[in-house]
Motif scaffolding. Structure first.
Motif, PDB file in Angstrom:
ATOM      1  N   ILE A  41       0.882  -1.162   0.000  1.00  0.00           N
ATOM      2  CA  ILE A  41       0.000   0.000   0.000  1.00  0.00           C
ATOM      3  C   ILE A  41       0.918   1.209   0.000  1.00  0.00           C
ATOM      4  CG2 ILE A  41      -1.734   1.302   1.281  1.00  0.00           C
ATOM      5  CD1 ILE A  41      -2.603  -1.421   2.513  1.00  0.00           C
ATOM      6  N   ASN A  42       0.858   1.963  -1.080  1.00  0.00           N
ATOM      7  CA  ASN A  42       1.729   3.129  -1.221  1.00  0.00           C
ATOM      8  C   ASN A  42       1.468   4.095  -0.073  1.00  0.00           C
ATOM      9  OD1 ASN A  42       3.656   4.705  -2.417  1.00  0.00           O
ATOM     10  ND2 ASN A  42       2.583   4.905  -4.364  1.00  0.00           N
ATOM     11  N   ILE A  94       6.923   2.561   0.529  1.00  0.00           N
ATOM     12  CA  ILE A  94       7.289   2.872  -0.843  1.00  0.00           C
ATOM     13  C   ILE A  94       7.450   1.531  -1.556  1.00  0.00           C
ATOM     14  CG2 ILE A  94       9.027   3.945  -2.324  1.00  0.00           C
ATOM     15  CD1 ILE A  94       9.658   5.754   0.185  1.00  0.00           C
ATOM     16  N   PRO A  95       6.688   1.291  -2.623  1.00  0.00           N
ATOM     17  CA  PRO A  95       6.643  -0.051  -3.212  1.00  0.00           C
ATOM     18  C   PRO A  95       8.004  -0.692  -3.488  1.00  0.00           C
ATOM     19  CG  PRO A  95       4.878   1.252  -4.113  1.00  0.00           C
ATOM     20  CD  PRO A  95       5.712   2.171  -3.263  1.00  0.00           C
ATOM     21  N   GLU A 131      11.902  -1.077 -12.449  1.00  0.00           N
ATOM     22  CA  GLU A 131      13.271  -0.655 -12.750  1.00  0.00           C
ATOM     23  C   GLU A 131      14.084  -0.477 -11.467  1.00  0.00           C
ATOM     24  OE1 GLU A 131      15.647   3.135 -14.677  1.00  0.00           O
ATOM     25  OE2 GLU A 131      13.574   2.770 -15.297  1.00  0.00           O
ATOM     26  N   ARG A 132      13.484   0.114 -10.464  1.00  0.00           N
ATOM     27  CA  ARG A 132      14.191   0.317  -9.193  1.00  0.00           C
ATOM     28  C   ARG A 132      14.485  -1.010  -8.508  1.00  0.00           C
ATOM     29  NH1 ARG A 132      10.437   5.315  -8.195  1.00  0.00           N
ATOM     30  NH2 ARG A 132      11.809   6.975  -8.902  1.00  0.00           N
ATOM     31  N   VAL A 133      13.557  -1.954  -8.597  1.00  0.00           N
ATOM     32  CA  VAL A 133      13.793  -3.279  -8.020  1.00  0.00           C
ATOM     33  C   VAL A 133      14.935  -3.965  -8.755  1.00  0.00           C
ATOM     34  CG1 VAL A 133      12.801  -5.584  -7.664  1.00  0.00           C
ATOM     35  CG2 VAL A 133      11.463  -3.550  -7.081  1.00  0.00           C
ATOM     36  N   VAL A 134      14.900  -3.928 -10.093  1.00  0.00           N
ATOM     37  CA  VAL A 134      15.961  -4.563 -10.892  1.00  0.00           C
ATOM     38  C   VAL A 134      17.326  -3.978 -10.539  1.00  0.00           C
ATOM     39  CG1 VAL A 134      16.900  -4.782 -13.241  1.00  0.00           C
ATOM     40  CG2 VAL A 134      14.481  -5.254 -12.812  1.00  0.00           C
ATOM     41  N   ARG A 135      17.405  -2.673 -10.422  1.00  0.00           N
ATOM     42  CA  ARG A 135      18.693  -2.006 -10.154  1.00  0.00           C
ATOM     43  C   ARG A 135      19.255  -2.320  -8.767  1.00  0.00           C
ATOM     44  NH1 ARG A 135      20.128   2.335 -13.628  1.00  0.00           N
ATOM     45  NH2 ARG A 135      18.463   2.840 -15.092  1.00  0.00           N
ATOM     46  N   ASN A 136      18.368  -2.606  -7.809  1.00  0.00           N
ATOM     47  CA  ASN A 136      18.826  -2.714  -6.422  1.00  0.00           C
ATOM     48  C   ASN A 136      18.693  -4.093  -5.792  1.00  0.00           C
ATOM     49  OD1 ASN A 136      19.531   0.189  -5.778  1.00  0.00           O
ATOM     50  ND2 ASN A 136      17.459   0.416  -6.583  1.00  0.00           N
TER      51      ASN A 136
END
Length: 149
Positions: A41-42, A94-95, A131-136
């Motif tokens: 939940i954002n 934050i998702p 994209e943020r998940v992939v990067r981190n």
């Protein structure tokens, strides 16, 4: 062959997520992996300083959580059916951050998630959780774009 033992699947209950879920469930079954379904939940914008008549923010947050729990229960009941090796959770935050935390906490060997495939100005304005998940992420991430009809 690399074996996946724990697969984290974040969902926003969209069609894109449901499409990606088929991949996550297939992999979980193939490797007899534990499947962890998470909905974030954002974090709501704090509007308490503004005057909004007849709105209880505590009540609103409770209603959002209750709705998310109902959607998660329905999602698991209708989509997972005969696969018992799963857990589900709902968190606020934050998702991308919460997805990464859950993957680390669960020692995930794979994250499978849908992506909207936004481009250009839409991508710039809305960003990309995937994209943020992939990067981190500390483990492999499989992103699944919806197929064009």
């Amino acid at each position: 062959m690399i074996a996946f033992s724990t697969i984290v699947f974040p969902t926003d209950f969209s069609e894109n997520s449901e499409y990606a879920f088929d991949h996550a469930l297939t992999l979980a079954k193939q490797f007899n992996a534990r499947l962890v379904v998470i909905h974030v939940i954002n974090e709501p914008v704090d509007l308490r300083g503004f005057y909004v008549p007849h709105v209880s923010f505590e009540k609103l947050e409770e209603e959002i959580v209750a709705a998310a729990e109902k959607m998660m229960e329905k999602f698991c009941r209708t989509r997972i059916k005969d696969y018992a090796n799963f857990t589900s959770c709902i968190v606020s935050g934050i998702p991308y951050d919460e997805i990464l935390k859950k993957a680390a906490e669960e020692k995930a060997s794979l994250i499978v998630m849908g992506t909207h495939g936004r481009k250009g100005i839409d991508h710039f304005l809305f960003g990309s959780t995937a994209e943020r998940v992939v990067r981190n992420a500390k483990c492999p991430v499989m992103t699944v774009r919806p197929t064009e009809a």
